[in-house]
Motif scaffolding. Sequence first.
Motif, PDB file in Angstrom:
ATOM      1  N   UNK A  41       6.668   0.165  -1.894  1.00 58.04           N
ATOM      2  CA  UNK A  41       5.761  -0.962  -1.693  1.00 58.04           C
ATOM      3  C   UNK A  41       5.230  -0.973  -0.257  1.00 58.04           C
ATOM      4  N   UNK A  42       6.098  -0.664   0.695  1.00 61.44           N
ATOM      5  CA  UNK A  42       5.648  -0.562   2.098  1.00 61.44           C
ATOM      6  C   UNK A  42       4.557   0.495   2.226  1.00 61.44           C
ATOM      7  N   UNK A  43       4.735   1.624   1.551  1.00 60.18           N
ATOM      8  CA  UNK A  43       3.725   2.686   1.592  1.00 60.18           C
ATOM      9  C   UNK A  43       2.412   2.215   0.971  1.00 60.18           C
ATOM     10  N   UNK A  44       2.507   1.454  -0.107  1.00 66.48           N
ATOM     11  CA  UNK A  44       1.295   0.911  -0.741  1.00 66.48           C
ATOM     12  C   UNK A  44       0.561  -0.037   0.202  1.00 66.48           C
ATOM     13  N   UNK A  48      -2.965   0.985   1.140  1.00 72.22           N
ATOM     14  CA  UNK A  48      -3.855   0.040   0.452  1.00 72.22           C
ATOM     15  C   UNK A  48      -4.223   0.510  -0.963  1.00 72.22           C
ATOM     16  N   UNK A  49      -3.302   1.236  -1.588  1.00 72.65           N
ATOM     17  CA  UNK A  49      -3.438   1.609  -2.997  1.00 72.65           C
ATOM     18  C   UNK A  49      -2.057   1.544  -3.641  1.00 72.65           C
ATOM     19  N   UNK A  73       4.151   7.887  -8.294  1.00 73.16           N
ATOM     20  CA  UNK A  73       3.379   9.099  -8.021  1.00 73.16           C
ATOM     21  C   UNK A  73       3.863   9.800  -6.742  1.00 73.16           C
ATOM     22  N   UNK A  74       4.931   9.250  -6.131  1.00 71.05           N
ATOM     23  CA  UNK A  74       5.564   9.916  -4.975  1.00 71.05           C
ATOM     24  C   UNK A  74       7.079   9.990  -5.201  1.00 71.05           C
ATOM     25  N   UNK A  75       7.521  10.559  -6.337  1.00 75.44           N
ATOM     26  CA  UNK A  75       8.959  10.556  -6.648  1.00 75.44           C
ATOM     27  C   UNK A  75       9.796  11.373  -5.672  1.00 75.44           C
ATOM     28  N   UNK A  76       9.174  12.353  -5.010  1.00 74.72           N
ATOM     29  CA  UNK A  76       9.928  13.158  -4.039  1.00 74.72           C
ATOM     30  C   UNK A  76      10.338  12.329  -2.833  1.00 74.72           C
ATOM     31  N   UNK A  77       9.555  11.262  -2.533  1.00 73.63           N
ATOM     32  CA  UNK A  77       9.892  10.396  -1.415  1.00 73.63           C
ATOM     33  C   UNK A  77      10.781   9.243  -1.831  1.00 73.63           C
TER      34      UNK A  77
END
Length: 426
Positions: A41-44, A48-49, A73-77
Motif C-alpha cells: 500500500x505504501x508503494x501504491x 499513485x497506482x 503484481x509485485x510478488x517478488x517484493x
Amino acid sequence: MAKHDTPLLDELEKGPWPSFVTDMKRQAETHPECWDILGQLELSYKDKITHWKHGGIVGVFGYGGGIVGRYSDVPHRFPGVEHFHTVRIAQPSGLYYSTKNLRGLMDLWDKYGSGMTNMHGSTGDMIFLGTRTENLEPLFWDLTHNLEQDLGGSGSNLRTPSCCLGESRCEWACYDTQDVCHHLTMHYQDEIHRPAFPYKFKFKFSGCPNDCVASIARSDFALIGTWKDDIRINQAAVKEYIAGNYPSNAGAHAGRDWGKFDIKKEVIDLCPTGCMWMEGGELKIDNAECTRCMHCINVMPRALKPGKEKGATICIGAKAPILDGAQFATMVIPFIEVSKENEYENVIDVIEQVWDWWMEVGKNRERVGETMQRIGLPNFLRVMEIEATPQHVREPRSNPYVFWREEEVEGGWERDVVAFRKKHAA
C-alpha cells in the motif's frame, strides 16, 4: 516477513481518529503477511497506482461466486500478498450474530487467512480479507460443515440479500424484512452462487420509508415498507408535544437545550408537500398528498404512526458510479402486499419479470438501472405491464413530437375516440 518503512501510511496514524494502519500493524504481530499489505500500500501511495493485478478467477468447487481473486503484481517484493483473496460470508438477516457464531468465524479466519475483516460495507456481506488459493477449499469446508454458514455472492450474479432489523426491533416496520430476506436467500441459492446475469444484481429490504439500509441508493431491487391508508394520529399526544411534555425526535437530542418545541416550524413547515396544518387545536393531514417521507412520524413518534394497511413500494435500478454516474432507484410499483402466506409469490413474480427482460436486452457489465436508461422507462414499464403515472415523469416533454405505437393507432385509438364521442353525444 520483514517490516517495511511506511512514512506515508504513518501519517494516517496521526490525529484523534482511529486508524486502519494501526489496526493492521497490530494484526501483523500474529499474521506477518500484514506487513506486506502495508508495504504494498505504501508503494501504491508513492506510485499513485494500485499494485493489485486486474482480473483473475478463483473459487471453490461448485460455486462461481463468493470469492474475489486478488493477486499482487509485485510478488517478488511482497510475497505475503502474492495471493490475497477476499472471501464473502453470507450475513444473517438483520445482522443478528451470536457471540458463539462470531467467535467461530474469527477463529476460522485466524486459521486460514490474515485475520483481517471488513464488517458489512456497501456489499452487505462480512468480508474476510486475504488468504491463499490453497486455503480456500478447507476454509469453505469448515465454514459450511462446522459453522453451517455459506459464502455470499460475487461476480455477475445475485449478491447476498440484506435487510434492516424490521419487525424484530422497529415499530415503524411495515413488513417482516428478515423473513423476506431469508426466504429469498434460500429461494435463489443458484442465482447467488452461479453467475449468469449481465452484471451484479442486489436486493435490499427496508421495513419503512426511513430506508435504514439505503436500498433506494444501493440496490437494483429495493423493497421499501409503506402503508396505503391514513397516518394514525393521537391528538392528545400532539397536544403533549406542543406543551413540551414529550421530547421531540424521541429524545434523540437529550443533553442539549433546543428550546421549546414548535410544531409549525419543526413539522408542518418542513412537510415536503405541505399536506399538514393545525385546525381547532388538532393536527390535520391531507393523506392524498403525503409522500411517506416519515419526517413527522420521526419527530413525534408518540403522536403519529404509519397506517394499518401495510405493504411495500418497489424501486428498481440504483447503482454506484462505475460505468456511468450514480443513480437512485426508480419507483416502479407504488404499493404491493408483502405476505408470508403466499411465500411472497407476488414479489418473486416482479423480480423474475425484471430478470427475464434484463437478461434478454442487458449488455455485458450493464446494471439493470443502466439498461432502463438506455432502453427508456416507457419501454421498461410496458414490459413490466405497469401503467405509467405522473410520478414516473422526470421532467416535462421538451419536444413537439408525439409517437404512437401501431396498436394504438390502428383500431385501439379509433375505438377510444368513438367511445368518447358516444359518451358525450348528448
